[in-house]
Design an enzyme around this catalytic site. Structure first.
Site, PDB file in Angstrom:
ATOM      1  CG  ASN A  96      -4.770   8.031  -4.561  1.00  0.00           C
ATOM      2  OD1 ASN A  96      -3.717   7.417  -4.761  1.00  0.00           O
ATOM      3  ND2 ASN A  96      -5.023   8.619  -3.418  1.00  0.00           N
TER       4      ASN A  96
ATOM      5  CG  HIS B 216      -5.968   2.326   5.452  1.00  0.00           C
ATOM      6  ND1 HIS B 216      -7.339   2.245   5.385  1.00  0.00           N
ATOM      7  CD2 HIS B 216      -5.590   3.068   4.379  1.00  0.00           C
ATOM      8  CE1 HIS B 216      -7.769   2.920   4.335  1.00  0.00           C
ATOM      9  NE2 HIS B 216      -6.724   3.423   3.697  1.00  0.00           N
TER      10      HIS B 216
ATOM     11  NE  ARG C 234       0.661  11.206  -2.977  1.00  0.00           N
ATOM     12  CZ  ARG C 234      -0.424  10.836  -2.321  1.00  0.00           C
ATOM     13  NH1 ARG C 234      -1.410  10.217  -2.937  1.00  0.00           N
ATOM     14  NH2 ARG C 234      -0.555  11.087  -1.041  1.00  0.00           N
TER      15      ARG C 234
ATOM     16  CG  HIS D  28       0.074  14.799   1.179  1.00  0.00           C
ATOM     17  ND1 HIS D  28      -0.697  14.793   0.041  1.00  0.00           N
ATOM     18  CD2 HIS D  28      -0.455  13.850   1.998  1.00  0.00           C
ATOM     19  CE1 HIS D  28      -1.667  13.896   0.169  1.00  0.00           C
ATOM     20  NE2 HIS D  28      -1.543  13.290   1.345  1.00  0.00           N
TER      21      HIS D  28
ATOM     22  CG  HIS E 229      -1.987   1.016   1.176  1.00  0.00           C
ATOM     23  ND1 HIS E 229      -3.263   0.783   1.635  1.00  0.00           N
ATOM     24  CD2 HIS E 229      -2.003   2.292   0.714  1.00  0.00           C
ATOM     25  CE1 HIS E 229      -4.000   1.875   1.466  1.00  0.00           C
ATOM     26  NE2 HIS E 229      -3.242   2.815   0.911  1.00  0.00           N
TER      27      HIS E 229
ATOM     28  CG  ASP F  71      -2.178   4.833   3.543  1.00  0.00           C
ATOM     29  OD1 ASP F  71      -2.039   5.180   2.357  1.00  0.00           O
ATOM     30  OD2 ASP F  71      -3.144   5.204   4.237  1.00  0.00           O
TER      31      ASP F  71
ATOM     32  CG  HIS G  14     -10.442   4.376   1.889  1.00  0.00           C
ATOM     33  ND1 HIS G  14      -9.264   5.054   2.085  1.00  0.00           N
ATOM     34  CD2 HIS G  14     -11.370   5.041   2.613  1.00  0.00           C
ATOM     35  CE1 HIS G  14      -9.483   6.095   2.889  1.00  0.00           C
ATOM     36  NE2 HIS G  14     -10.760   6.104   3.216  1.00  0.00           N
TER      37      HIS G  14
ATOM     38  CG  HIS H 275      -0.893   6.749  -1.881  1.00  0.00           C
ATOM     39  ND1 HIS H 275      -2.063   6.669  -2.591  1.00  0.00           N
ATOM     40  CD2 HIS H 275      -1.172   6.252  -0.647  1.00  0.00           C
ATOM     41  CE1 HIS H 275      -3.020   6.164  -1.822  1.00  0.00           C
ATOM     42  NE2 HIS H 275      -2.504   5.898  -0.628  1.00  0.00           N
TER      43      HIS H 275
ATOM     44  CG  ASP I 196      -6.168   3.798  -0.438  1.00  0.00           C
ATOM     45  OD1 ASP I 196      -6.748   3.470   0.603  1.00  0.00           O
ATOM     46  OD2 ASP I 196      -5.171   4.551  -0.448  1.00  0.00           O
TER      47      ASP I 196
HETATM   48  O1  DOR Z   1      -4.112   9.255   4.682  1.00  0.00           O
HETATM   49  C1  DOR Z   1      -4.351   8.842   3.557  1.00  0.00           C
HETATM   50  N1  DOR Z   1      -3.764   9.370   2.481  1.00  0.00           N
HETATM   51  N2  DOR Z   1      -5.238   7.841   3.411  1.00  0.00           N
HETATM   52  C2  DOR Z   1      -5.668   7.453   2.206  1.00  0.00           C
HETATM   53  O2  DOR Z   1      -6.455   6.542   2.153  1.00  0.00           O
HETATM   54  C3  DOR Z   1      -5.185   8.141   0.975  1.00  0.00           C
HETATM   55  C4  DOR Z   1      -3.869   8.744   1.193  1.00  0.00           C
HETATM   56  C5  DOR Z   1      -3.437   9.693   0.101  1.00  0.00           C
HETATM   57  O3  DOR Z   1      -3.596   9.383  -1.077  1.00  0.00           O
HETATM   58  O4  DOR Z   1      -2.871  10.745   0.430  1.00  0.00           O
END
Ligand code: DOR
Length: 428
Positions: free
Chosen positions: A95, A233, A65, A310, A61, A306, A180, A63, A153
């Site tokens: 995503n 999660h 990006r 960011h 799991h 997860d 999710h 991301h 998710d």
């Molecule tokens: O905290 C999270 N951030 N939970 C998620 O399910 C998505 C993820 C994100 O894509 O930033």
């Protein structure tokens, strides 16, 4: 080139091996295990005395990006973060922008992984087009293109009828639908868990029931359709109970837990640090205890980070407005070794299984074993290495972690993928 790992504690839950041995790697494959193996001519010999040699860790799991949010992370930076954190493989969530809901995006991610990635990358396709929860994505095409599961998710597929159809449709591919689990009506407007801390901080809370009702629904749909549903999660004691009961009934449900839900509680939110804001939110001590017990007894099948990078601007300022999620690839293993294994709350063998053998089994991935013939994906741990987590040194493009400055003992020190040492970059 052949590689000989000399004199490490070889810990392979898949073949029930736990002994000081040498491991020989030839042509990208594990070829022999045994005490004092002779090094073939030209072999690179790495002394791993007092280190633990494990099947390469798999984070199901993550991301990455890319495409679309390269300012947060890319395949290049995310896979380097994975390698530094001891992960030989990652599964990347859908995503992105555009969403990974059709073959062209999966192809793009896999091409990037081949050209710029340093660990194995397995894409997860979207369940619904654009993650909008309205119509199914190109599910067959995504499987053909190489996706290893399906998930919206970040969003819950709120329409149970559509989710049922997704499960039925994916049955012939044998790939899990990854949930999710969050009732967005119950969690509407929330920034954290609902309880004493939300009351005292004045932040809006989402009740644990927002997760529990969807876990219950997804179990019922798995039972109805016979599909494999994996709950992402898991964070509440109630959801643990539901998964435990469902497994006892033979429902094809599996689950993962994040390191942060195991080692932190909602108490961490009191300082209003947006790096404690994630979805699902941090819960109570009782929940964390239930998650740990479930991880130990196998109710929870694996640990997944997860990893949710960011940019700084998205994670500073007001708690309510901050983005959800924290990075995890470069802190997970050290935190779990320090907080769970060292105090004796979880066996090292169990942790290694939940990070390697179990995710490989769930997703039908190569790896998860050190048996001769297995791909030479290997993670080496130093359980005694003390260090302080320094986000400035992350390979990830993002720094959003609540663990900066924590001093921990135990760390991943080497990651090998298909016989190539990918971390450290300048291995001896
Ligand atoms: O905290 C999270 N951030 N939970 C998620 O399910 C998505 C993820 C994100 O894509 O930033």
């Amino acid at each position: 080139m052949a590689l000989l790992l000399r004199n490490g504690r070889v810990l392979d839950p898949a073949s029930r091996v736990d002994a000081v041995q040498d491991v020989l790697v030839e042509g990208g494959t594990i070829t022999r295990l045994g005490p004092t193996l002779a090094a073939p001519a030209e072999a690179r010999v790495l002394d791993v005395t007092r280190k633990v040699v494990c099947p390469g860790f798999i984070d199901m799991h993550v991301h990455l990006r890319e495409p679309g949010y390269e300012y947060k992370e890319t395949v290049a930076t995310g896979t380097r973060a994975a390698a530094a954190g001891g992960f030989a493989a990652v599964c990347c969530m859908a995503n992105t922008h555009p969403v990974n809901d059709n073959r062209s995006i999966t192809d793009y991610i896999l091409a990037k992984a081949r050209s710029e990635g340093v660990v194995r990358v397995y894409p997860i396709g979207a369940v619904t087009r654009g993650l909008r929860g309205e119509e199914l994505a190109e599910l067959a095409e995504l499987a053909e293109a190489g996706c290893v599961g399906y998930s919206d998710d970040g969003q819950c597929v709120m329409n149970a009828r559509l989710y049922r159809r997704a499960m039925e449709y994916t049955l012939p591919f044998g790939l899990p639908v990854i949930s999710h689990a969050e009732d967005h009506h119950l969690s509407h407007g929330a920034a954290m868990n609902e309880g004493v801390v939300s009351m005292e901080t004045g932040l809006a809370g989402a009740p644990p029931a927002a997760e529990d009702v969807m876990v219950a629904r997804d179990i019922i749909l798995a039972e109805l359709t016979g599909a494999h549903v994996h709950i992402a999660h898991l964070s509440t004691a109630g959801a643990v109970r539901l998964v435990r009961d469902a497994k006892a009934r033979g429902v094809k449900v599996t689950a993962e837990v994040t390191p942060h839900h195991l080692v932190l509680t909602e108490e961490a939110v009191r300082h209003y640090d947006p790096n404690t804001k994630m979805s699902p939110p941090l819960r109570t001590k009782r929940d964390a205890q239930a998650l740990l017990e479930a991880l130990a007894d196998g109710t929870i099948d694996c640990v997944a980070t997860d990893h949710a990078p960011h940019a700084l601007a998205e994670k500073e300022g007001e708690y309510d407005a901050a983005a959800w999620g924290i990075v995890g690839l470069e802190t997970a293993v050290a935190l779990l070794l320090d907080r769970l294994v060292r105090p004796g709350l979880l066996g090292l063998d169990t942790l290694v299984a939940r990070l390697s053998t179990d995710p490989a089994r769930l997703l039908h991935l190569p790896g998860g074993s050190l048996a001769p013939g297995a791909p030479a994906d290997i993670t080496v741990l130093d359980p005694g290495l003390e260090h302080t987590i320094d986000p400035a040194r992350f390979r990830s493009r993002s720094r959003n972690t609540p663990f900066g400055g924590w001093t921990v003992t135990g760390a991943p020190v080497m990651t090998i993928v298909g016989g190539t040492v990918v971390h450290p970059e300048s291995a001896p």
